[in-house]
Design a protein around this motif. Structure first.
Motif, PDB file in Angstrom:
ATOM      1  N   LYS A 196      -2.593 -11.594   5.136  1.00 34.04           N
ATOM      2  CA  LYS A 196      -1.949 -10.542   5.923  1.00 34.04           C
ATOM      3  C   LYS A 196      -0.532 -10.966   6.343  1.00 34.04           C
ATOM      4  CE  LYS A 196      -5.762  -8.093   5.918  1.00 34.04           C
ATOM      5  NZ  LYS A 196      -6.551  -7.887   7.142  1.00 34.04           N
ATOM      6  N   LEU A 197       0.280  -9.991   6.687  1.00 36.05           N
ATOM      7  CA  LEU A 197       1.652 -10.211   7.151  1.00 36.05           C
ATOM      8  C   LEU A 197       1.725  -9.861   8.629  1.00 36.05           C
ATOM      9  CD1 LEU A 197       3.431  -8.356   4.205  1.00 36.05           C
ATOM     10  CD2 LEU A 197       3.203 -10.839   4.461  1.00 36.05           C
ATOM     11  N   ILE A 220       0.117  -6.284   8.852  1.00 36.00           N
ATOM     12  CA  ILE A 220       0.162  -5.431   7.659  1.00 36.00           C
ATOM     13  C   ILE A 220      -0.707  -6.037   6.566  1.00 36.00           C
ATOM     14  CG2 ILE A 220       1.630  -4.513   5.820  1.00 36.00           C
ATOM     15  CD1 ILE A 220       3.894  -4.335   7.812  1.00 36.00           C
ATOM     16  N   ASP A 221      -1.523  -5.188   5.987  1.00 43.22           N
ATOM     17  CA  ASP A 221      -2.308  -5.565   4.811  1.00 43.22           C
ATOM     18  C   ASP A 221      -1.477  -5.218   3.575  1.00 43.22           C
ATOM     19  OD1 ASP A 221      -4.019  -5.845   2.683  1.00 43.22           O
ATOM     20  OD2 ASP A 221      -5.707  -4.821   3.639  1.00 43.22           O
ATOM     21  N   PRO A 222      -0.971  -6.214   2.844  1.00 43.63           N
ATOM     22  CA  PRO A 222      -0.089  -5.906   1.707  1.00 43.63           C
ATOM     23  C   PRO A 222      -0.812  -5.209   0.557  1.00 43.63           C
ATOM     24  CG  PRO A 222      -0.572  -8.255   1.803  1.00 43.63           C
ATOM     25  CD  PRO A 222      -1.116  -7.660   3.064  1.00 43.63           C
ATOM     26  N   GLU A 223      -2.124  -5.278   0.536  1.00 42.32           N
ATOM     27  CA  GLU A 223      -2.868  -4.614  -0.527  1.00 42.32           C
ATOM     28  C   GLU A 223      -2.943  -3.110  -0.326  1.00 42.32           C
ATOM     29  OE1 GLU A 223      -3.935  -6.144  -3.282  1.00 42.32           O
ATOM     30  OE2 GLU A 223      -2.930  -7.918  -2.456  1.00 42.32           O
ATOM     31  N   GLY A 242      -0.955  -1.516   2.538  1.00 43.84           N
ATOM     32  CA  GLY A 242       0.189  -1.039   3.320  1.00 43.84           C
ATOM     33  C   GLY A 242      -0.186  -0.571   4.713  1.00 43.84           C
ATOM     34  N   LEU A 251       7.496  -7.526   7.198  1.00 44.39           N
ATOM     35  CA  LEU A 251       7.907  -7.393   5.794  1.00 44.39           C
ATOM     36  C   LEU A 251       9.071  -8.299   5.415  1.00 44.39           C
ATOM     37  CD1 LEU A 251       7.718  -3.490   5.542  1.00 44.39           C
ATOM     38  CD2 LEU A 251       6.071  -5.148   4.619  1.00 44.39           C
ATOM     39  N   LEU A 254       9.186 -10.900   2.597  1.00 45.95           N
ATOM     40  CA  LEU A 254       9.193 -10.376   1.231  1.00 45.95           C
ATOM     41  C   LEU A 254      10.577  -9.882   0.823  1.00 45.95           C
ATOM     42  CD1 LEU A 254       5.850  -8.329   1.301  1.00 45.95           C
ATOM     43  CD2 LEU A 254       6.221 -10.727   0.680  1.00 45.95           C
ATOM     44  N   TRP A 311       3.388   0.113   0.963  1.00 43.12           N
ATOM     45  CA  TRP A 311       2.822  -0.404  -0.293  1.00 43.12           C
ATOM     46  C   TRP A 311       3.843  -0.327  -1.413  1.00 43.12           C
ATOM     47  CZ3 TRP A 311       1.758   1.575  -5.134  1.00 43.12           C
ATOM     48  CH2 TRP A 311       0.925   0.813  -5.946  1.00 43.12           C
ATOM     49  N   ILE A 332       6.493  -2.972  -1.026  1.00 49.31           N
ATOM     50  CA  ILE A 332       5.980  -4.287  -1.412  1.00 49.31           C
ATOM     51  C   ILE A 332       5.891  -4.411  -2.931  1.00 49.31           C
ATOM     52  CG2 ILE A 332       3.944  -5.778  -1.334  1.00 49.31           C
ATOM     53  CD1 ILE A 332       3.437  -4.712   1.522  1.00 49.31           C
ATOM     54  N   GLN A 333       5.421  -3.349  -3.593  1.00 51.88           N
ATOM     55  CA  GLN A 333       5.326  -3.396  -5.047  1.00 51.88           C
ATOM     56  C   GLN A 333       6.696  -3.561  -5.691  1.00 51.88           C
ATOM     57  OE1 GLN A 333       2.208  -3.687  -6.350  1.00 51.88           O
ATOM     58  NE2 GLN A 333       1.793  -3.614  -4.129  1.00 51.88           N
TER      59      GLN A 333
END
Length: 776
Positions: A456-457, A637-640, A642, A750, A753, A768, A771-772
């Protein structure tokens, strides 16, 4: 004096809550007038179109229909244009120096429509169902025109109004352009930030509603409608729409389920129910559907660009602010105000010596914007706090340390900022330190590492907020005693959830020693309340509270004379404390209730004194106050997916003297939720033709209780000298800090990243996708 259980500073539950919770609320739609009929608007489905023809014959022939009015009827009626932002409020100009462009705003569109939802006809029938059925039969022939919903494209788009071909409403400029440019040219570091601030729908719990009555015998209108400014709304309608003396219009604002700035405006329905009541000789009632509110009740919508200059020691040397504000198609009374009225807030709590701000306000084919909780304050705070965060990341230094290095010290007060505000008092660094300690800022790296171990972030948001409050005109209060010693308070401000009936009782408990059950509270009726301007801009407690305290002092002054007469003593020997007058040094006393009784008994009064015990007072502040705060929050934040989870939220507030700590927290809770809602969820969406895409709660999301953590609130007041009670104001404070803090937390999560900016609302999909994009 012994501390009262119901006095200033006590956490007293709202005295109005039992009535409201048990169904005793009386909102506009609860009111029914004998013989009333019902109205429905026909609204434009197009954002921009000429009205070629309106055929209402089939609608008029429907059972139960009394009348169908169109823009042509209004144009021929003599009704004035709806009140709008007048140049006399604040002189504003276009870039060429010409005055602000103020388009006419008829109660029903005539010749063309300018946004989706622009009303084109008003159907009146014996029942709501009959009015709705008839409205479906009104045929409008439209010639569709090009439309634009985006402020950034307005200046080179099709004109909303032919007489304003560039769509520029006004340009506002303040500050020292040359000094800012010089500092930027010589800066050791310059940070740029872009910040589009989305449009919201206000969505008060109670939809707007109105009932119009007309009495032909005394030629008077009565309007029942929840609004923030009963007296001002009366005056605007009387002067500018109905063209009648103020005395011929009574405005009654009953219980109201929220407003947040929205109901400071004169909407088409207010004019229409009054005018049609006179035309038909019947009371006319209109209640909005929620979809109508989602079409019309809009706010915010400004794009900011900020440039911050720093020297080699990381001191701020200049700030440049540029904005493009979307006014919509028309100007509401206070709609332009957020674009410029609180721009001083971009100075924040910092010593930045040179600041220049320029805002271009433009027309688009969208609903006119209205002030919304903060009215430019949250936007200004978001701007300065965001560019500071970005500068800290670019320089590789701690964000809190950068703020502390540039903060105005308490010893420098009063302090003239680099823009417009002059702060009278405050201890910004102490507030910052308390907030960081409360959230355990020192332990943040360990919490980040723990979150990272779970994939997680974790981000932490910081917002040091300063706003202006408690200004806008004077305010009045009247206090009147009956012979039985019960006091009635008549207030020109209007409570719609704030708890005025409780807080003003607390003021009187302190001043007069009255128990709450001996105080009646009256608001929202221009025939009962003689004077006032209403609630807005966090002004009620400071201005109306001070006016009420002054009225109480005048009660004591007259009461002392009556008590001296009753006690056969010189007035100078009589003192008042905790509801009782006493001769100094003796046990001879009379109560305030005794004095009130005597005031209504002519033989008990001193010779020549008027009967009765009442007082009226006003208070005009010497200038605004400056509530300030530090809000900090953690976002996971869950990066998987968003998805954002706000895990903790702490706020330390300096709102001056706190009248009721419980209600203070309630005000802050609501404001914080509204700020977080804008950052992560809420957005009024349009397509390229300015067609509304978020027309229901299936398309417009608001925060729920389980989206949020428990809020940790601490008060750290520095009372102001701008009013005798030391109050700074709290109505806007929660949102002013929350918008910036929540935005800061999301971006901080974020940042590792390489994501430095993200458009609001930062929905799971937006996050999401951002991040992608870093993976490609």
């Amino acid at each position: 004096m012994q501390a009262l259980k119901f006095g200033i500073g006590q956490s007293v539950p709202r005295s109005e809550d039992p009535r409201l919770l048990r169904g005793g609320g009386r909102y506009t739609d609860d009111i029914n007038v004998p013989g009333q009929v019902y109205a429905v608007f026909v609204r434009s489905p197009y954002a921009h179109a000429r009205i070629v023809a309106v055929d209402a014959d089939a609608a008029r022939a429907e059972a139960g229909v009394l009348a169908v009015y169109t823009g042509a009827d209004i144009a021929a009626s003599g009704l004035g244009s709806l009140p709008t932002f007048a140049p006399k409020f604040v002189p504003l100009f276009r870039p060429d120096g010409s005055p602000i462009h103020v388009p006419a705003h008829p109660a029903l569109a005539f010749e063309k429509v300018a946004f989706v939802g622009d009303p084109v006809a008003f159907v009146v029938a014996r029942s709501v169902a009959e009015a709705r059925a008839a409205a479906e039969l009104v045929e409008v022939d439209y010639e569709q025109l090009p439309a634009n919903a985006r402020a950034s494209e307005a200046s080179h788009s099709h004109p909303v109004w032919d007489e304003c071909p560039d769509n520029v409403c006004f340009k506002f400029e303040v500050g020292d352009r040359a000094a800012v440019q010089s500092a930027l040219d010589g800066a050791a570091h310059v940070t740029h930030a872009s910040l589009p601030i989305s449009r919201l729908s206000i969505n008060a719990m109670e939809p707007r509603a109105a009932i119009g009555e007309y009495d032909p015998y005394d030629g008077r209108f009565t309007l029942h409608s929840g609004n923030q400014f009963p007296h001002d709304i009366r005056n605007w309608l009387a002067d500018l729409v109905l063209h009648i003396p103020h005395s011929q219009l009574r405005v009654i604002s009953p219980d109201m389920g929220g407003s947040f700035g929205l109901r400071s405006n004169v909407f088409p329905e207010l004019a229409m129910v009054l005018w049609t009541a006179r035309e038909l000789g019947l009371p006319v009632k209109w209640t909005a559907e929620r979809s109508e509110g989602l079409m019309e009740d809009h706010c915010r919508d400004i794009e900011l660009t900020l440039t911050l200059a720093l020297d080699a020691e990381h001191q701020f040397t200049a700030l440049k602010v540029e904005g493009v504000a979307n006014m919509g198609a028309y100007l509401s009374i206070f709609g332009p105000l957020p674009a410029f009225g609180n721009l001083g807030g971009v100075a924040g709590s910092y010593k930045t010596p040179a600041i220049h701000a320029e805002v271009l306000s433009v027309f688009t084919n969208t609903a006119p914007v209205h002030p919304y909780r903060g009215a430019g304050r949250p936007e200004a705070t978001l701007g300065i706090e965001h560019v500071i965060d970005k500068a800290a990341r670019e320089l590789g230094i701690d964000r809190a340390a950068l703020r502390r290095r540039n903060m105005i010290p308490a010893s420098a007060m009063p302090y003239q900022t680099g823009l417009t505000f002059c702060y009278d008092c405050g201890d910004f660094e102490a507030v910052l330190d308390s907030a960081l300690e409360n959230i355990d800022y020192a332990g943040l790296p360990a919490r980040r590492a723990a979150a990272a171990s779970e994939g997680k972030l974790l981000g932490l948001g910081i917002a040091s907020a300063v706003e202006q409050a408690a200004g806008m005109f004077d305010e009045g209060a009247e206090l009147r005693f009956d012979a039985d010693g019960v006091a009635t308070v008549f207030m020109g401000v209007h409570s719609h959830g704030q708890g005025h009936a409780t807080v003003f009782r607390q003021v009187l408990a302190d001043q007069l020693g009255l128990p709450p059950e001996r105080i009646r509270y009256v608001q929202g009726d221009t025939d009962k309340v003689s004077y006032g301007h209403g609630t807005g801009g966090s002004r009620a407690a400071a201005l109306a509270g001070t006016a009420l305290a002054r009225a109480a002092e005048r009660i004591i002054e007259k009461g002392r004379l009556i008590a001296a007469h009753l006690l056969e003593s010189a007035a100078d020997d009589v003192e008042f404390e905790d509801g009782r007058f006493a001769v100094v040094g003796t046990d001879r006393t009379v109560t305030l209730a005794d004095v009130a009784r005597a005031a209504h008994t002519v033989r008990a009064l001193p010779d020549g004194m008027d009967s009765g015990l009442q007082a009226f007072a006003t208070f005009t502040p010497p200038g605004p106050t400056f509530p300030n705060a530090c809000h900090v929050c953690e976002a996971l934040i869950d990066p998987e997916t968003g998805v954002v989870e706000f895990r903790r939220y702490c706020a330390v507030e300096d709102v001056g003297t706190v009248l009721n700590p419980m209600l203070l927290k309630g005000q802050l809770h609501g404001g914080i939720v509204q700020g977080i809602g804008q950052v992560t969820l809420e957005n009024v969406a349009f397509d390229d033709e300015a067609q509304l895409l978020s027309g229901s709660f299936m398309d417009y999301t608001m925060p729920r209780a389980d989206d949020l953590p428990a809020f940790e609130i601490e008060s750290q007041p520095v009372p102001t000298q701008k009013n005798p009670m030391g109050i700074k104001g709290v109505g806007e404070a929660g949102t002013v800090g929350a918008l910036a803090a929540a935005h800061s937390a999301v971006l901080d999560a974020l940042a590792p990243l390489g994501i430095g900016e993200i458009a609001m609302p930062a929905t799971p999909e937006q996050i999401w996708r951002a991040i992608q994009a870093t993976k490609s």
